[in-house]
Design an enzyme around this catalytic site. Structure first.
Site, PDB file in Angstrom:
ATOM      1  N   TRP A   1     -10.405  17.535  -6.793  1.00  0.00           N
ATOM      2  CA  TRP A   1     -11.362  16.620  -5.927  1.00  0.00           C
ATOM      3  C   TRP A   1     -11.559  17.345  -4.487  1.00  0.00           C
ATOM      4  O   TRP A   1     -12.361  16.645  -3.911  1.00  0.00           O
ATOM      5  CB  TRP A   1     -10.825  15.287  -5.592  1.00  0.00           C
ATOM      6  CG  TRP A   1     -10.975  14.142  -6.468  1.00  0.00           C
ATOM      7  CD1 TRP A   1     -10.881  14.096  -7.804  1.00  0.00           C
ATOM      8  CD2 TRP A   1     -11.758  12.956  -6.020  1.00  0.00           C
ATOM      9  NE1 TRP A   1     -11.549  13.033  -8.283  1.00  0.00           N
ATOM     10  CE2 TRP A   1     -12.291  12.219  -7.301  1.00  0.00           C
ATOM     11  CE3 TRP A   1     -12.184  12.356  -4.906  1.00  0.00           C
ATOM     12  CZ2 TRP A   1     -12.829  11.139  -7.325  1.00  0.00           C
ATOM     13  CZ3 TRP A   1     -13.043  11.234  -5.029  1.00  0.00           C
ATOM     14  CH2 TRP A   1     -13.256  10.530  -6.038  1.00  0.00           C
TER      15      TRP A   1
ATOM     16  N   TYR B   1     -10.172  22.106 -12.068  1.00  0.00           N
ATOM     17  CA  TYR B   1     -10.283  20.724 -11.821  1.00  0.00           C
ATOM     18  C   TYR B   1      -9.767  20.040 -10.576  1.00  0.00           C
ATOM     19  O   TYR B   1      -8.502  20.374 -10.086  1.00  0.00           O
ATOM     20  CB  TYR B   1      -9.487  19.770 -13.081  1.00  0.00           C
ATOM     21  CG  TYR B   1      -9.823  18.087 -12.760  1.00  0.00           C
ATOM     22  CD1 TYR B   1     -11.063  17.769 -13.323  1.00  0.00           C
ATOM     23  CD2 TYR B   1      -9.108  17.376 -12.176  1.00  0.00           C
ATOM     24  CE1 TYR B   1     -11.225  16.654 -13.017  1.00  0.00           C
ATOM     25  CE2 TYR B   1      -9.068  16.153 -11.815  1.00  0.00           C
ATOM     26  CZ  TYR B   1     -10.600  15.625 -12.311  1.00  0.00           C
ATOM     27  OH  TYR B   1     -10.776  14.282 -12.286  1.00  0.00           O
TER      28      TYR B   1
HETATM   29  N1  LIG Z   1       0.264   9.777 -13.585  1.00  0.00           N
HETATM   30  C1  LIG Z   1      -0.932   9.787 -13.121  1.00  0.00           C
HETATM   31  N2  LIG Z   1      -1.744  11.033 -13.060  1.00  0.00           N
HETATM   32  C2  LIG Z   1      -2.959  11.162 -12.471  1.00  0.00           C
HETATM   33  C3  LIG Z   1      -3.601   9.965 -12.308  1.00  0.00           C
HETATM   34  C4  LIG Z   1      -2.930   8.841 -12.609  1.00  0.00           C
HETATM   35  O1  LIG Z   1      -3.768   7.969 -12.398  1.00  0.00           O
HETATM   36  N3  LIG Z   1      -1.775   8.795 -13.061  1.00  0.00           N
HETATM   37  N4  LIG Z   1      -4.915  10.151 -11.892  1.00  0.00           N
HETATM   38  C5  LIG Z   1      -5.556  11.372 -12.333  1.00  0.00           C
HETATM   39  C6  LIG Z   1      -6.966  11.318 -11.696  1.00  0.00           C
HETATM   40  S1  LIG Z   1      -8.178  10.074 -11.917  1.00  0.00           S
HETATM   41  C7  LIG Z   1      -7.482  12.434 -10.831  1.00  0.00           C
HETATM   42  S2  LIG Z   1      -9.020  12.440 -10.365  1.00  0.00           S
HETATM   43  C8  LIG Z   1      -6.668  13.616 -10.446  1.00  0.00           C
HETATM   44  C9  LIG Z   1      -6.828  14.138  -9.322  1.00  0.00           C
HETATM   45  O2  LIG Z   1      -6.082  15.463  -8.823  1.00  0.00           O
HETATM   46  P1  LIG Z   1      -6.622  16.363  -7.761  1.00  0.00           P
HETATM   47  O3  LIG Z   1      -8.051  16.346  -7.573  1.00  0.00           O
HETATM   48  O4  LIG Z   1      -6.018  17.527  -8.437  1.00  0.00           O
HETATM   49  O5  LIG Z   1      -5.957  15.936  -6.643  1.00  0.00           O
HETATM   50  P2  LIG Z   1      -6.192  16.138  -5.030  1.00  0.00           P
HETATM   51  O6  LIG Z   1      -4.911  15.648  -4.356  1.00  0.00           O
HETATM   52  O7  LIG Z   1      -7.356  15.319  -4.625  1.00  0.00           O
HETATM   53  O8  LIG Z   1      -6.453  17.597  -5.127  1.00  0.00           O
HETATM   54  C10 LIG Z   1      -7.150  18.243  -4.195  1.00  0.00           C
HETATM   55  C11 LIG Z   1      -6.612  19.542  -3.656  1.00  0.00           C
HETATM   56  O9  LIG Z   1      -7.725  20.329  -3.103  1.00  0.00           O
HETATM   57  C12 LIG Z   1      -7.512  20.856  -1.878  1.00  0.00           C
HETATM   58  N5  LIG Z   1      -8.597  20.966  -1.029  1.00  0.00           N
HETATM   59  C13 LIG Z   1      -9.274  20.291  -0.439  1.00  0.00           C
HETATM   60  N6  LIG Z   1     -10.266  20.758   0.361  1.00  0.00           N
HETATM   61  C14 LIG Z   1     -10.411  21.963  -0.119  1.00  0.00           C
HETATM   62  C15 LIG Z   1     -11.220  23.017   0.146  1.00  0.00           C
HETATM   63  O10 LIG Z   1     -12.332  22.839   0.703  1.00  0.00           O
HETATM   64  N7  LIG Z   1     -11.110  24.249  -0.672  1.00  0.00           N
HETATM   65  C16 LIG Z   1     -10.039  24.576  -1.339  1.00  0.00           C
HETATM   66  N8  LIG Z   1      -9.714  25.699  -1.894  1.00  0.00           N
HETATM   67  N9  LIG Z   1      -9.161  23.593  -1.659  1.00  0.00           N
HETATM   68  C17 LIG Z   1      -9.170  22.239  -1.141  1.00  0.00           C
HETATM   69  C18 LIG Z   1      -6.426  19.829  -1.494  1.00  0.00           C
HETATM   70  O11 LIG Z   1      -5.414  20.430  -0.499  1.00  0.00           O
HETATM   71  C19 LIG Z   1      -5.481  19.511  -2.608  1.00  0.00           C
HETATM   72  O12 LIG Z   1      -4.651  20.287  -2.903  1.00  0.00           O
HETATM   73  O13 LIG Z   1      -5.029  12.884 -10.809  1.00  0.00           O
HETATM   74  C20 LIG Z   1      -5.171  12.676 -12.155  1.00  0.00           C
HETATM   75  N10 LIG Z   1      -3.284  12.408 -12.221  1.00  0.00           N
HETATM   76  N1  LIG Z   2      -7.286   4.946  -1.901  1.00  0.00           N
HETATM   77  C1  LIG Z   2      -7.606   5.558  -3.245  1.00  0.00           C
HETATM   78  N2  LIG Z   2      -8.796   5.612  -3.662  1.00  0.00           N
HETATM   79  C2  LIG Z   2      -9.246   6.215  -4.840  1.00  0.00           C
HETATM   80  C3  LIG Z   2      -8.430   7.180  -5.390  1.00  0.00           C
HETATM   81  C4  LIG Z   2      -7.047   7.470  -4.854  1.00  0.00           C
HETATM   82  O1  LIG Z   2      -6.268   8.239  -5.164  1.00  0.00           O
HETATM   83  N3  LIG Z   2      -6.678   6.612  -3.516  1.00  0.00           N
HETATM   84  N4  LIG Z   2      -8.820   7.969  -6.466  1.00  0.00           N
HETATM   85  C5  LIG Z   2     -10.103   7.890  -7.039  1.00  0.00           C
HETATM   86  C6  LIG Z   2     -10.330   8.224  -8.198  1.00  0.00           C
HETATM   87  S1  LIG Z   2     -10.306   9.898  -8.592  1.00  0.00           S
HETATM   88  C7  LIG Z   2     -10.471   7.585  -9.298  1.00  0.00           C
HETATM   89  S2  LIG Z   2     -10.499   8.057 -10.917  1.00  0.00           S
HETATM   90  C8  LIG Z   2     -10.127   6.079  -9.077  1.00  0.00           C
HETATM   91  C9  LIG Z   2      -9.198   5.494 -10.025  1.00  0.00           C
HETATM   92  O2  LIG Z   2      -9.696   4.072 -10.360  1.00  0.00           O
HETATM   93  P1  LIG Z   2      -8.406   3.209 -11.298  1.00  0.00           P
HETATM   94  O3  LIG Z   2      -8.159   4.239 -12.555  1.00  0.00           O
HETATM   95  O4  LIG Z   2      -9.293   1.727 -11.756  1.00  0.00           O
HETATM   96  O5  LIG Z   2      -7.371   2.978 -10.564  1.00  0.00           O
HETATM   97  P2  LIG Z   2      -5.935   2.821 -11.130  1.00  0.00           P
HETATM   98  O6  LIG Z   2      -5.137   2.529  -9.658  1.00  0.00           O
HETATM   99  O7  LIG Z   2      -5.260   4.135 -11.698  1.00  0.00           O
HETATM  100  O8  LIG Z   2      -5.818   1.639 -12.014  1.00  0.00           O
HETATM  101  C10 LIG Z   2      -6.398   0.482 -11.618  1.00  0.00           C
HETATM  102  C11 LIG Z   2      -5.656  -0.560 -11.844  1.00  0.00           C
HETATM  103  O9  LIG Z   2      -5.147  -0.661 -13.091  1.00  0.00           O
HETATM  104  C12 LIG Z   2      -3.946  -1.404 -13.229  1.00  0.00           C
HETATM  105  N5  LIG Z   2      -3.392  -1.072 -14.562  1.00  0.00           N
HETATM  106  C13 LIG Z   2      -2.776  -0.100 -14.889  1.00  0.00           C
HETATM  107  N6  LIG Z   2      -2.276  -0.062 -16.289  1.00  0.00           N
HETATM  108  C14 LIG Z   2      -2.572  -1.252 -16.530  1.00  0.00           C
HETATM  109  C15 LIG Z   2      -2.409  -2.065 -17.947  1.00  0.00           C
HETATM  110  O10 LIG Z   2      -1.938  -1.280 -18.841  1.00  0.00           O
HETATM  111  N7  LIG Z   2      -2.865  -3.318 -18.016  1.00  0.00           N
HETATM  112  C16 LIG Z   2      -3.744  -3.637 -16.955  1.00  0.00           C
HETATM  113  N8  LIG Z   2      -4.058  -4.903 -17.102  1.00  0.00           N
HETATM  114  N9  LIG Z   2      -3.771  -3.119 -15.865  1.00  0.00           N
HETATM  115  C17 LIG Z   2      -3.109  -1.999 -15.694  1.00  0.00           C
HETATM  116  C18 LIG Z   2      -3.125  -0.804 -12.087  1.00  0.00           C
HETATM  117  O11 LIG Z   2      -2.105  -1.678 -11.704  1.00  0.00           O
HETATM  118  C19 LIG Z   2      -4.420  -0.792 -11.059  1.00  0.00           C
HETATM  119  O12 LIG Z   2      -4.288  -2.021 -10.361  1.00  0.00           O
HETATM  120  O13 LIG Z   2      -9.989   5.724  -7.827  1.00  0.00           O
HETATM  121  C20 LIG Z   2     -10.733   6.365  -6.785  1.00  0.00           C
HETATM  122  N10 LIG Z   2     -10.309   5.894  -5.461  1.00  0.00           N
HETATM  123 MO   LIG Z   3     -10.287  10.537 -10.894  1.00  0.00          MO
END
Ligand SMILES: Nc1nc2c(c(=O)[nH]1)N[C@H]1C(S)=C(S)[C@@H](COP(=O)(O)OP(=O)(O)OC[C@H]3O[C@@H](n4cnc5c(=O)[nH]c(N)nc54)[C@H](O)[C@@H]3O)O[C@H]1N2
Ligand SMILES: Nc1nc2c(c(=O)[nH]1)N[C@H]1C(S)=C(S)[C@@H](COP(=O)(O)OP(=O)(O)OC[C@H]3O[C@@H](n4cnc5c(=O)[nH]c(N)nc54)[C@H](O)[C@@H]3O)O[C@H]1N2
Ligand SMILES: [Mo]
Length: 825
Positions: A165, A163
């Site tokens: 990005w 999994y």
């Molecule tokens: N506590 C908490 N945990 C969360 C979340 C949260 O809200 N709270 N959010 C969750 C969500 S929504 C998501 S989507 C995940 C994201 O989790 P990840 O998608 O695992 O996060 P990234 O940091 O984007 O990791 C991408 C990795 O791929 C590597 N990479 C980039 N380009 C390439 C390439 O071309 N080839 C290869 N082989 N590698 C590459 C980058 O260097 C990086 O290390 O985290 C989740 N974890």
């Molecule tokens: N700059 C930037 N942009 C991104 C990403 C990134 O890592 N950085 N990640 C991308 C990815 S993979 C995803 S999945 C999306 C994530 O998009 P989201 O999941 O919507 O993003 P979050 O920041 O986890 O949460 C959004 C809001 O929810 C609020 N929130 C958290 N817990 C609660 C709660 O219990 N109640 C209420 N009412 N609000 C709460 C947080 O404070 C925050 O302002 O963003 C995408 N865009």
């Molecule tokens: Mo995500």
């Protein structure tokens, strides 16, 4: 194009490439003097969809499309493309991505593994010595492992779900390439769902008949014209719209800017008063963390008791409202779910809840919800309840009304263009004996408990015995919950391969690391605008591969050669031939749609991108309008064809943690739970403004947010004062699961009792050989819970945990999160 649709697209077959293509990379930009250049110059104006670059080499990333300025083979700067309405500072980090000192320079193997074989001293992962090996040797070691495990243990022994990005680019899609190879080699264990919307996408399929979270939204011009009230429910678009899964068109950021300009009333419901919401002059309502379900029920009760709900809509378009009404009125349990009841849980004054209900009913209201509220225990409930609330308001399918669960993500609501779509390279078919995928966030549970059976969306899933893990394009040591639990589970497999540009914590915890190029060191193509499909961007190679890095395609091709499946893996095509075939396929779709495009060579040589036209009708597109117009002719994909406030299908699964009706189910940890007696603060792990998850944490952009050289923690003034903490202080944040160092930002813009530490800081244990060690960089997942949202969706609960904080005493330890291990430097 959304994440999940994308994987479908990528399964399509492509046209065969025609031979004789001149491989012309941007490295040899001699075209300005060539005859071809002249021809291009004369021919270009007839292709109205083409937009030439201004001065650099066109390429793109998750954070935007841009031109790379390259001098003497070195990238020295960037410039956003002209069409980008809201470019951001993340693109400026691209040169740092290329030249980062913590790039993995050459293939490396962990010493004990190399000397004593697979499974040796796995507790030394993260602290063992590294030994450099040649590419040939590395490929041999990995392919021997794949062969051995396929022969002895079968496809269930290799977890290649991987999994993450990764980077943009339809060919060098490392996960698809890994899975393509693994399918040809005999199959593998995959995952289902994602970390983003684990809970919502499963429950929404039962409630509205599609995942909903990745669907096109009522389009921005329509919202701007008709919405009178926008409610941002746990939604922080100004931050999350900076990035997209494909290349962002940033139309959503422009939409919010125009909403503010027009002065449309905005209410934000979030424990944090996010700077973007503040800029929009939004009213801030800050409930206790994880209590939204109760608050929504309080609003629903107010609508019902004041007869503000739309009976006709509920009758025609939904099923199960009678049962929900009975719950609101307390007919089954004697508890009336009125505003007072809700207030006791969520901490918002009853009158504020009532006024919110009244205003929503009076105005044309668009509820825009983010996804943090579903990354929680019982995370299925909030979105189910928001759909129920919107149904009571009766504005679903009307201009500017209803709900939208993707306005904050990849510019949902950006009108869809008319043109062609690039399909990516396909992962191919999995063999019949491949095991059923596991819910993505159950990975640590799976590694630690082979043979265990869990419930999932009406089915049973039994974990296979995983002996090899292959990671590309993801970073589980940041993204997975309860890092210390992961650390233990990570010791079970015999072999872990990590293919990465950088020494992330995940790479540091591997047996074999393979250095791959960044996307700026290879050629690719990508769509721009996930929902709009507005652009096609060439991703020209800007600089030569750094160190010994190879592209993901080349690495897997070398493995395919050794495994005897090269022809099937490459289809006989090299990088440029693949790009040409993808382009040609897209070009013929565009022709059918009436948009003329030049031949591939001309497109590539001209250093231009494509911008497709947007039909006027698409600008006014309204989600659910067709369903509203005729629910019999355009039913939803639910069993009843209607919105299911009560789901018989979910009820029949008999899950105590996700019954057939939505409601308030107290989570495992919250301010009202036992855990809160010891751990009084509630954690918020919002997505970071200046990173994409963990990506870019190793760049100078970090100086914008790091405090005392650690991840920042937002603390309310009262909570800080009680603990003698001031802005700039080093703080230890801890609970039973772990401890991390963070830097304090004391602010009134967060609800007392809540602290925020963004996801994505690289894990840097003070003692890598010990679980529970202090993370010196502030990886928040050391504190979170690794449980499923419920038996229904098994989504992750990353946005939820109780904890305590204290001012850090003693000397500040070094932070080595962003440096290579000593034996690999
Ligand atoms: N506590 C908490 N945990 C969360 C979340 C949260 O809200 N709270 N959010 C969750 C969500 S929504 C998501 S989507 C995940 C994201 O989790 P990840 O998608 O695992 O996060 P990234 O940091 O984007 O990791 C991408 C990795 O791929 C590597 N990479 C980039 N380009 C390439 C390439 O071309 N080839 C290869 N082989 N590698 C590459 C980058 O260097 C990086 O290390 O985290 C989740 N974890
Ligand atoms: N700059 C930037 N942009 C991104 C990403 C990134 O890592 N950085 N990640 C991308 C990815 S993979 C995803 S999945 C999306 C994530 O998009 P989201 O999941 O919507 O993003 P979050 O920041 O986890 O949460 C959004 C809001 O929810 C609020 N929130 C958290 N817990 C609660 C709660 O219990 N109640 C209420 N009412 N609000 C709460 C947080 O404070 C925050 O302002 O963003 C995408 N865009
Ligand atoms: Mo995500």
């Amino acid at each position: 194009m959304t994440k999940n649709q994308l994987s479908n697209w990528s399964r399509r077959r492509f046209l065969q490439a025609s031979g004789g293509l001149v491989a012309a990379s941007a490295l040899q930009f001699g075209y300005s003097k060539s005859a071809l250049a002249k021809a291009i110059g004369q021919a270009l104006p007839q292709f109205t969809a083409l937009r030439p670059a201004q001065k650099g080499i066109l390429t793109a990333a998750h954070w935007g499309a841009f031109e790379a300025i390259v001098e003497n083979g070195r990238m020295i700067g960037v410039q956003p493309v002209q069409d980008d309405p809201a470019p951001n500072e993340l693109i400026e980090m691209v040169p740092w991505q290329v030249y980062a000192p913590n790039r993995i320079k050459t293939p490396m193997v962990r010493k004990s593994w190399l000397e004593k074989g697979p499974g040796s001293r796995t507790e030394l992962r993260g602290s063992d010595e590294w030994v450099p090996v040649s590419w040939d040797k590395a490929i041999e070691l990995v392919t021997n492992e794949i062969r051995r495990l396929q022969q002895n243990d079968g496809p269930g022994s290799i977890y290649a779900g991987s999994y993450g990005w990764k980077s943009t680019g339809m060919l060098h899609n490392c996960r698809a390439l890994l899975q393509r190879l693994m399918n040809l080699a005999g199959g593998f264990l995959n995952y289902s769902g994602d970390y983003s919307t684990g809970a919502a996408q499963v429950i929404m399929s039962h409630v509205v008949g599609s995942m909903e979270v990745y669907e096109q939204q009522t389009c921005w011009p329509n919202v701007l014209e008709h919405s009178e009230l926008v409610v941002l429910w746990g939604c922080n678009p100004h931050t999350t719209l900076k990035n997209s899964w494909n290349v962002p068109d940033h139309v959503g950021l422009d939409g919010f800017a125009q909403l503010a300009k027009k002065g449309v009333r905005v209410i934000t419901i979030d424990p944090i008063y996010q700077p973007g919401a503040k800029q929009m002059n939004a009213q801030w309502i800050a409930p206790h963390a994880y209590t939204d379900s109760a608050m929504i029920m309080g609003i629903a009760h107010t609508l019902l008791s004041e007869k503000l709900h739309d009976e006709a809509f509920l009758h025609r378009y939904t099923v199960g409202f009678d049962r929900f009404r009975a719950v609101l009125l307390g007919e089954s349990d004697g508890v009336v779910k009125d505003a007072e009841w809700a207030s006791g849980i969520c901490g918002i004054e009853p009158e504020v809840i009532r006024n919110l209900a009244r205003e929503m009913a009076q105005k044309r209201t668009m509820i825009m919800a983010g996804w943090g509220i579903q990354r929680q225990h019982h995370g299925e409930q909030p979105h189910w309840l928001l759909v129920t609330l919107a149904a009571m308001l009766g504005q679903i399918g009307l201009p500017g009304g209803g709900f939208g669960f993707s306005y904050h993500y990849s510019s949902g609501g950006s009108p869809t263009a008319r043109g062609g779509i690039i399909s990516g390279i396909s992962a191919g078919e999995s063999p019949a004996n491949a095991p059923a995928p596991i819910p993505v966030a159950r990975i640590a549970d799976c590694l630690a408990n082979p043979g265990k059976t869990i419930n999932f969306n009406g089915r049973k899933i039994t974990y296979p015995h995983v002996k090899m893990v292959y990671v590309v394009g993801g970073n589980p040591f940041h993204h997975h919950q309860d890092t210390n639990n992961l650390l233990q589970a990570w010791r079970q497999p015999e072999t872990i391969v990590v293919q990465e540009p950088y020494w992330t914590a995940t790479a540091k915890h591997a047996d074999i690391v393979l250095p791959c190029t960044t996307s700026y060191e290879r050629n690719d193509v990508e769509m721009g605008g996930d929902y709009s499909q507005l652009y096609v961007f060439p991703m020209h190679q800007c600089v030569a591969p750094q160190h010994d890095a190879r592209s993901d395609f080349d690495i897997f091709r070398a493995m395919a050669v050794r495994l005897g499946v090269e022809q099937a893996f490459t289809d006989g095509k090299d990088e440029m031939q693949w790009l040409k075939s993808m382009y040609d396929n897209m070009k013929s779709q565009a022709r059918t749609a009436g948009v003329a495009l030049p031949p591939f060579d001309m497109f590539w040589q001209s250093n231009s991108y494509i911008r497709f036209p947007i039909p006027e009708a698409n600008k006014q597109w309204v989600r659910f309008a067709d369903f509203r117009a005729d629910p019999l002719l355009n039913p939803l994909g639910t069993p009843s064809g209607k919105i299911e406030i009560y789901s018989q299908r979910v009820a029949s699964m008999n899950y105590p943690d996700c019954p057939g009706l939505p409601g308030w189910l107290p989570p495992q940890e919250w301010h009202g739970s036992e855990a809160a007696k010891r751990w009084p603060l509630s954690l918020n792990t919002a997505h970071p403004e200046y990173r994409l998850h963990s990506q870019l944490d190793n760049t100078p952009l970090r100086e914008k947010h790091a405090v005392a050289n650690r991840e920042e923690i937002l603390i309310n003034e009262q909570d800080a004062a009680r603990r003698g903490i001031r802005s700039g202080d080093l703080v230890r944040a801890f609970n039973d699961r772990g401890q991390i160092l963070v830097g304090a930002v004391v602010t009134p813009d967060i609800r007392p009792g809540v602290v925020r530490i963004s996801e994505g800081a690289w894990y840097d244990p003070a003692d890598p050989a010990k679980t529970g060690a202090l993370c010196r960089n502030g990886n928040v997942n050391c504190l979170t819970l690794d449980i499923g949202s419920s038996m229904l969706a098994q989504g992750n609960c990353g946005h939820m945990a109780q904890l305590e904080i204290e001012k850090y005493q003693g000397e500040a330890p070094p932070n080595t999160a962003h440096v290579a291990p000593p034996s690999a430097a």
